[in-house]
Design a protein around this motif. Structure first.
Motif, PDB file in Angstrom:
ATOM      1  N   ALA A 152       0.829  -1.209   0.000  1.00 22.70           N
ATOM      2  CA  ALA A 152       0.000   0.000   0.000  1.00 22.70           C
ATOM      3  C   ALA A 152       0.862   1.258   0.000  1.00 22.70           C
ATOM      4  CB  ALA A 152      -0.917  -0.010   1.223  1.00 22.70           C
ATOM      5  N   ILE A 153       1.873   1.304   0.869  1.00 22.79           N
ATOM      6  CA  ILE A 153       2.707   2.500   0.976  1.00 22.79           C
ATOM      7  C   ILE A 153       3.531   2.702  -0.288  1.00 22.79           C
ATOM      8  CG2 ILE A 153       4.600   3.571   2.256  1.00 22.79           C
ATOM      9  CD1 ILE A 153       3.549   2.001   4.723  1.00 22.79           C
ATOM     10  N   THR A 154       4.020   1.617  -0.871  1.00 25.99           N
ATOM     11  CA  THR A 154       4.797   1.738  -2.100  1.00 25.99           C
ATOM     12  C   THR A 154       3.951   2.317  -3.219  1.00 25.99           C
ATOM     13  OG1 THR A 154       6.161  -0.161  -1.466  1.00 25.99           O
ATOM     14  CG2 THR A 154       6.201   0.486  -3.778  1.00 25.99           C
ATOM     15  N   THR A 155       2.721   1.841  -3.342  1.00 30.31           N
ATOM     16  CA  THR A 155       1.824   2.359  -4.379  1.00 30.31           C
ATOM     17  C   THR A 155       1.538   3.835  -4.160  1.00 30.31           C
ATOM     18  OG1 THR A 155       0.766   0.189  -4.564  1.00 30.31           O
ATOM     19  CG2 THR A 155      -0.424   2.077  -5.477  1.00 30.31           C
ATOM     20  N   TYR A 156       1.214   4.196  -2.934  1.00 32.48           N
ATOM     21  CA  TYR A 156       0.780   5.564  -2.629  1.00 32.48           C
ATOM     22  C   TYR A 156       1.956   6.539  -2.556  1.00 32.48           C
ATOM     23  CZ  TYR A 156      -2.049   9.193  -0.306  1.00 32.48           C
ATOM     24  OH  TYR A 156      -2.706  10.349   0.003  1.00 32.48           O
ATOM     25  N   HIS A 157       2.881   6.270  -1.631  1.00 30.84           N
ATOM     26  CA  HIS A 157       3.914   7.263  -1.321  1.00 30.84           C
ATOM     27  C   HIS A 157       5.107   7.232  -2.264  1.00 30.84           C
ATOM     28  CE1 HIS A 157       1.677   7.013   2.498  1.00 30.84           C
ATOM     29  NE2 HIS A 157       2.062   8.262   2.683  1.00 30.84           N
ATOM     30  N   VAL A 158       5.363   6.103  -2.895  1.00 30.71           N
ATOM     31  CA  VAL A 158       6.530   6.000  -3.770  1.00 30.71           C
ATOM     32  C   VAL A 158       6.152   6.164  -5.237  1.00 30.71           C
ATOM     33  CG1 VAL A 158       8.462   4.545  -4.514  1.00 30.71           C
ATOM     34  CG2 VAL A 158       7.765   4.568  -2.105  1.00 30.71           C
ATOM     35  N   VAL A 159       5.240   5.325  -5.745  1.00 26.19           N
ATOM     36  CA  VAL A 159       4.897   5.391  -7.166  1.00 26.19           C
ATOM     37  C   VAL A 159       4.099   6.646  -7.489  1.00 26.19           C
ATOM     38  CG1 VAL A 159       3.673   4.256  -9.055  1.00 26.19           C
ATOM     39  CG2 VAL A 159       4.983   2.885  -7.428  1.00 26.19           C
ATOM     40  N   ILE A 160       3.040   6.910  -6.738  1.00 29.18           N
ATOM     41  CA  ILE A 160       2.150   8.028  -7.076  1.00 29.18           C
ATOM     42  C   ILE A 160       2.731   9.364  -6.616  1.00 29.18           C
ATOM     43  CG2 ILE A 160      -0.115   9.055  -6.597  1.00 29.18           C
ATOM     44  CD1 ILE A 160      -1.290   6.248  -6.702  1.00 29.18           C
ATOM     45  N   GLU A 161       3.149   9.452  -5.358  1.00 30.54           N
ATOM     46  CA  GLU A 161       3.676  10.731  -4.864  1.00 30.54           C
ATOM     47  C   GLU A 161       5.145  10.932  -5.216  1.00 30.54           C
ATOM     48  OE1 GLU A 161       0.970  12.143  -1.161  1.00 30.54           O
ATOM     49  OE2 GLU A 161       2.697  10.918  -0.640  1.00 30.54           O
ATOM     50  N   GLY A 162       5.949   9.910  -4.983  1.00 29.63           N
ATOM     51  CA  GLY A 162       7.387  10.073  -5.161  1.00 29.63           C
ATOM     52  C   GLY A 162       7.850  10.041  -6.597  1.00 29.63           C
ATOM     53  N   MET A 163       7.061   9.448  -7.485  1.00 26.25           N
ATOM     54  CA  MET A 163       7.436   9.359  -8.903  1.00 26.25           C
ATOM     55  C   MET A 163       6.561  10.257  -9.761  1.00 26.25           C
ATOM     56  SD  MET A 163       7.392   5.935 -11.269  1.00 26.25           S
ATOM     57  CE  MET A 163       7.697   5.999 -13.034  1.00 26.25           C
ATOM     58  N   LEU A 164       5.248   9.981  -9.783  1.00 27.70           N
ATOM     59  CA  LEU A 164       4.356  10.705 -10.689  1.00 27.70           C
ATOM     60  C   LEU A 164       4.177  12.167 -10.297  1.00 27.70           C
ATOM     61  CD1 LEU A 164       1.468   8.236 -11.590  1.00 27.70           C
ATOM     62  CD2 LEU A 164       3.084   9.338 -13.153  1.00 27.70           C
ATOM     63  N   ALA A 165       3.847  12.416  -9.032  1.00 30.02           N
ATOM     64  CA  ALA A 165       3.600  13.794  -8.615  1.00 30.02           C
ATOM     65  C   ALA A 165       4.862  14.640  -8.758  1.00 30.02           C
ATOM     66  CB  ALA A 165       3.088  13.837  -7.177  1.00 30.02           C
ATOM     67  N   GLU A 166       6.010  14.090  -8.362  1.00 27.31           N
ATOM     68  CA  GLU A 166       7.255  14.851  -8.473  1.00 27.31           C
ATOM     69  C   GLU A 166       7.575  15.199  -9.924  1.00 27.31           C
ATOM     70  OE1 GLU A 166       9.630  16.098  -6.222  1.00 27.31           O
ATOM     71  OE2 GLU A 166       7.986  15.810  -4.819  1.00 27.31           O
ATOM     72  N   SER A 167       7.338  14.279 -10.833  1.00 25.90           N
ATOM     73  CA  SER A 167       7.569  14.597 -12.247  1.00 25.90           C
ATOM     74  C   SER A 167       6.549  15.610 -12.732  1.00 25.90           C
ATOM     75  CB  SER A 167       7.523  13.326 -13.096  1.00 25.90           C
ATOM     76  OG  SER A 167       6.255  12.709 -13.051  1.00 25.90           O
ATOM     77  N   GLY A 168       5.347  15.565 -12.171  1.00 28.30           N
ATOM     78  CA  GLY A 168       4.337  16.559 -12.527  1.00 28.30           C
ATOM     79  C   GLY A 168       4.743  17.964 -12.127  1.00 28.30           C
ATOM     80  N   TYR A 169       5.310  18.116 -10.933  1.00 29.87           N
ATOM     81  CA  TYR A 169       5.780  19.436 -10.515  1.00 29.87           C
ATOM     82  C   TYR A 169       6.831  19.954 -11.494  1.00 29.87           C
ATOM     83  CZ  TYR A 169       3.897  17.646  -6.096  1.00 29.87           C
ATOM     84  OH  TYR A 169       3.097  17.078  -5.138  1.00 29.87           O
ATOM     85  N   HIS A 170       7.747  19.062 -11.846  1.00 30.41           N
ATOM     86  CA  HIS A 170       8.795  19.437 -12.807  1.00 30.41           C
ATOM     87  C   HIS A 170       8.165  19.923 -14.113  1.00 30.41           C
ATOM     88  CE1 HIS A 170      12.589  19.206 -15.021  1.00 30.41           C
ATOM     89  NE2 HIS A 170      11.949  18.529 -15.960  1.00 30.41           N
ATOM     90  N   GLY A 171       7.151  19.224 -14.570  1.00 29.35           N
ATOM     91  CA  GLY A 171       6.486  19.617 -15.805  1.00 29.35           C
ATOM     92  C   GLY A 171       5.798  20.968 -15.698  1.00 29.35           C
ATOM     93  N   PHE A 172       5.179  21.250 -14.565  1.00 29.35           N
ATOM     94  CA  PHE A 172       4.531  22.546 -14.362  1.00 29.35           C
ATOM     95  C   PHE A 172       5.558  23.671 -14.402  1.00 29.35           C
ATOM     96  CE2 PHE A 172       0.770  20.296 -13.108  1.00 29.35           C
ATOM     97  CZ  PHE A 172      -0.274  21.207 -13.215  1.00 29.35           C
ATOM     98  N   TYR A 173       6.661  23.492 -13.701  1.00 27.63           N
ATOM     99  CA  TYR A 173       7.675  24.552 -13.671  1.00 27.63           C
ATOM    100  C   TYR A 173       8.274  24.782 -15.054  1.00 27.63           C
ATOM    101  CZ  TYR A 173       7.374  23.679  -8.635  1.00 27.63           C
ATOM    102  OH  TYR A 173       6.924  23.520  -7.350  1.00 27.63           O
ATOM    103  N   ARG A 174       8.589  23.688 -15.758  1.00 26.83           N
ATOM    104  CA  ARG A 174       9.201  23.813 -17.078  1.00 26.83           C
ATOM    105  C   ARG A 174       8.234  24.363 -18.121  1.00 26.83           C
ATOM    106  NH1 ARG A 174      11.790  23.788 -19.950  1.00 26.83           N
ATOM    107  NH2 ARG A 174      12.618  21.964 -20.984  1.00 26.83           N
ATOM    108  N   SER A 175       6.955  24.087 -17.957  1.00 29.34           N
ATOM    109  CA  SER A 175       5.968  24.540 -18.936  1.00 29.34           C
ATOM    110  C   SER A 175       5.470  25.952 -18.643  1.00 29.34           C
ATOM    111  CB  SER A 175       4.774  23.573 -18.962  1.00 29.34           C
ATOM    112  OG  SER A 175       5.153  22.293 -19.415  1.00 29.34           O
ATOM    113  N   PHE A 176       5.153  26.242 -17.402  1.00 23.31           N
ATOM    114  CA  PHE A 176       4.461  27.479 -17.079  1.00 23.31           C
ATOM    115  C   PHE A 176       5.364  28.522 -16.425  1.00 23.31           C
ATOM    116  CE2 PHE A 176       1.138  24.035 -16.427  1.00 23.31           C
ATOM    117  CZ  PHE A 176       0.838  23.986 -17.774  1.00 23.31           C
ATOM    118  N   GLU A 177       6.102  28.128 -15.396  1.00 26.21           N
ATOM    119  CA  GLU A 177       6.996  29.098 -14.761  1.00 26.21           C
ATOM    120  C   GLU A 177       8.065  29.565 -15.749  1.00 26.21           C
ATOM    121  OE1 GLU A 177       8.898  29.492 -10.398  1.00 26.21           O
ATOM    122  OE2 GLU A 177       9.661  27.792 -11.553  1.00 26.21           O
TER     123      GLU A 177
END
Length: 273
Positions: A152-177
């Protein structure tokens, strides 16, 4: 009431410290100024708007899912007295996830005019957020093994938050900021990323504790990552599918995929040290 068989030193407890930090750094999604975002949105062409909506829709769907699905973990940890402060932190995390969803919902309503987000869904996102995540979190309600907890923790905190969300932040900064547009959205993302850093660190600490109790759970951790790695990268690829090699703001699919993979490697390294 029977006294616990352990002594809790809250001054040295990481979960308690993160809970205190969550209170200190609390923010309100309703307090962001979106006037410049509205002006920027009016100047974007149709393709650029699709580039923004695809990214925001993914985040909104993800935040709504994680806010709704985290409660079973709180119930599971509440059964172990040594996780008293972890439960305090988890309560704050659920609140923060709800705030994140509120922020994106507000932005979509006040800036983008409450658009239909159905075109921005994908089979990969549906599988991870609507099927895998709730199944793995719900499992800890009836399966009290460390294996179920790690899954459960690997799915939530590592794959979704630690991988997907972190790459999403990077995409927002590179695209919009980087293009100096949508400052309200970018500011909200910075606050969300600050919250998520606590969430990820919390999850990694829970995994370390599980590995110490049950060394065989390291294999469960790696198996869970391997099982959902392609789906997670598929979500990134799905975003770029309508645009080709790069989105309308110059962010390339290859850069984003490589960044997502690097974030996962970072979490694995942190747990190997």
């Amino acid at each position: 009431m029977q006294a616990p068989d352990f002594v809790l030193d809250r001054d040295r407890d990481k979960h308690w410290t993160r809970y205190q930090k969550a209170k200190k750094l609390a923010w309100n999604p309703q307090h962001f100024d979106l006037a410049q975002d509205q002006a920027d949105w009016a100047r974007l062409d149709e393709t650029e708007r699709h580039g923004v909506l695809g990214a925001v829709a993914l985040f909104l769907g993800g935040e709504e899912a994680v806010a709704a699905d985290l409660a079973p973990l709180l119930v599971r940890l509440r059964r172990r007295p040594e996780y008293e402060t972890a439960c305090y932190f988890l309560a704050s995390q659920i609140w923060e996830e709800a705030k994140h969803a509120e922020f994106f919902s507000r932005w979509l309503t006040e800036v983008a005019g409450n658009p239909d987000l159905a075109p921005y869904t994908s089979n990969n996102a549906t599988r991870l957020f609507d099927e895998v995540l709730p199944a793995n979190l719900d499992a800890v309600l009836t399966d009290e093994s460390d294996e179920a907890l790690v899954r459960a923790i690997t799915t939530y905190h590592v794959v979704i938050e630690g991988m997907l969300a972190e790459s999403g932040y990077h995409g927002f900064y590179r695209s919009f900021e980087a293009n100096e547009i949508l400052p309200g959205l970018v500011k909200g993302i910075r606050h969300i990323q600050r919250d998520e850093a606590r969430h990820i660190a919390f999850g990694l600490d829970l995994l370390r504790a599980a590995f110490q109790r049950s060394p065989n759970t390291r294999a469960v951790f790696e198996e869970t990552i391997e099982e959902h790695f392609d789906t997670a990268l598929g979500i990134v690829a799905d975003y770029f599918a309508p645009f080709g090699e790069a989105n309308p703001f110059g962010l390339t699919a290859m850069e984003q995929l490589e960044f997502a993979a690097s974030q996962l490697t970072k979490r694995q390294a942190a747990l190997s040290s």
